[in-house]
Design a protein around this motif. Sequence first.
Motif, PDB file in Angstrom:
ATOM      1  N   UNK A 129      22.544  18.452  38.099  1.00 17.73           N
ATOM      2  CA  UNK A 129      21.579  17.371  37.947  1.00 17.73           C
ATOM      3  C   UNK A 129      21.765  16.314  39.019  1.00 17.73           C
ATOM      4  N   UNK A 130      22.991  16.184  39.473  1.00 15.89           N
ATOM      5  CA  UNK A 130      23.265  15.167  40.480  1.00 15.89           C
ATOM      6  C   UNK A 130      23.178  15.712  41.888  1.00 15.89           C
ATOM      7  N   UNK A 131      22.369  15.094  42.679  1.00 15.73           N
ATOM      8  CA  UNK A 131      22.257  15.462  44.085  1.00 15.73           C
ATOM      9  C   UNK A 131      23.581  15.194  44.790  1.00 15.73           C
ATOM     10  N   UNK A 132      24.332  14.270  44.231  1.00 14.73           N
ATOM     11  CA  UNK A 132      25.627  13.919  44.821  1.00 14.73           C
ATOM     12  C   UNK A 132      26.577  15.109  44.801  1.00 14.73           C
ATOM     13  N   UNK A 133      26.581  15.806  43.685  1.00 18.20           N
ATOM     14  CA  UNK A 133      27.479  16.957  43.564  1.00 18.20           C
ATOM     15  C   UNK A 133      27.262  17.921  44.716  1.00 18.20           C
ATOM     16  N   UNK A 134      26.016  18.109  45.069  1.00 21.31           N
ATOM     17  CA  UNK A 134      25.712  19.012  46.178  1.00 21.31           C
ATOM     18  C   UNK A 134      26.241  18.449  47.488  1.00 21.31           C
ATOM     19  N   UNK A 135      26.075  17.156  47.648  1.00 21.15           N
ATOM     20  CA  UNK A 135      26.554  16.508  48.870  1.00 21.15           C
ATOM     21  C   UNK A 135      28.068  16.620  48.955  1.00 21.15           C
ATOM     22  N   UNK A 136      28.722  16.302  47.859  1.00 21.64           N
ATOM     23  CA  UNK A 136      30.191  16.355  47.849  1.00 21.64           C
ATOM     24  C   UNK A 136      30.669  17.767  48.150  1.00 21.64           C
ATOM     25  N   UNK A 137      30.023  18.755  47.549  1.00 16.39           N
ATOM     26  CA  UNK A 137      30.426  20.144  47.760  1.00 16.39           C
ATOM     27  C   UNK A 137      30.252  20.530  49.218  1.00 16.39           C
ATOM     28  N   UNK A 138      29.178  20.064  49.812  1.00 22.10           N
ATOM     29  CA  UNK A 138      28.918  20.414  51.223  1.00 22.10           C
ATOM     30  C   UNK A 138      29.926  19.715  52.128  1.00 22.10           C
ATOM     31  N   UNK A 139      30.173  18.457  51.849  1.00 25.83           N
ATOM     32  CA  UNK A 139      31.114  17.676  52.660  1.00 25.83           C
ATOM     33  C   UNK A 139      32.518  18.263  52.543  1.00 25.83           C
ATOM     34  N   UNK A 140      32.812  18.768  51.355  1.00 24.55           N
ATOM     35  CA  UNK A 140      34.131  19.353  51.128  1.00 24.55           C
ATOM     36  C   UNK A 140      34.372  20.557  52.036  1.00 24.55           C
ATOM     37  N   UNK A 141      33.277  21.150  52.519  1.00 29.54           N
ATOM     38  CA  UNK A 141      33.405  22.334  53.381  1.00 29.54           C
ATOM     39  C   UNK A 141      33.558  21.997  54.852  1.00 29.54           C
ATOM     40  N   UNK A 142      33.626  20.730  55.163  1.00 30.36           N
ATOM     41  CA  UNK A 142      33.786  20.330  56.563  1.00 30.36           C
ATOM     42  C   UNK A 142      35.229  20.575  56.998  1.00 30.36           C
ATOM     43  N   UNK A 143      35.428  21.344  58.053  1.00 26.69           N
ATOM     44  CA  UNK A 143      36.789  21.638  58.533  1.00 26.69           C
ATOM     45  C   UNK A 143      37.460  20.409  59.124  1.00 26.69           C
ATOM     46  N   UNK A 144      38.759  20.419  59.127  1.00 29.52           N
ATOM     47  CA  UNK A 144      39.514  19.293  59.659  1.00 29.52           C
ATOM     48  C   UNK A 144      39.309  19.159  61.165  1.00 29.52           C
TER      49      UNK A 144
END
Length: 107
Positions: free
Chosen positions: A5-20
Motif C-alpha cells: 500500500x505504501x509507495x515508500x516500501x517500493x522506494x526503500x526496496x529499490x534503494x536497498x538494491x543500490x551497490x556500495x
Amino acid sequence: MTKRSGFYEQVWAWVRGIPKGKVVTYGQVATALGTPRAARAVGYAMYSVCDEDIPWHRVINSKGQISLGGQLARPELQRQLLVQEGVQFDHQGRIELKVYQWWPESH
DNA sequence: TCGGTGACGCGTT
DNA sequence: GAACGCGCCACCG
C-alpha cells in the motif's frame, strides 16, 4: 501485510538494491518505479525512512549535490558516509554522476 | 474528502 | 553556468 500500500516500501526496496560506492538520483528512483514525475514523493520517502538497512545517503538530486536541510541528518553526514564508501566530491561539493551514478539496467 | 507540505525536476531568464 | 518559479506525485491531519 498491507505493505505494498505504501509507495515508500517500493522506494526503500529499490534503494536497498543500490551497490556500495554508487549513487542514484531521486528522479531515477521515481523512473525506476514507473513514476518519473514522483521525484518529490521519493524524497518524502527518504525523509520517512528510519531503517539503517536503507542506504538513503546514496540517493541525491539530479544536480549531483546533497540538499536536505532538516534536523534528521545534516548534509555533512551524508557526504561523510559517501566518502566513506569511496565516492569523491568536487570542489563545489558535487558528485560526478556520470561516474558514480548507478543504473540497474546499465550493468 | 480536501488542503497543505516536501531530502525534486525541468524550463526559462 | 547559476538562480528562480511552476508542476509533479504521495502522505498526514
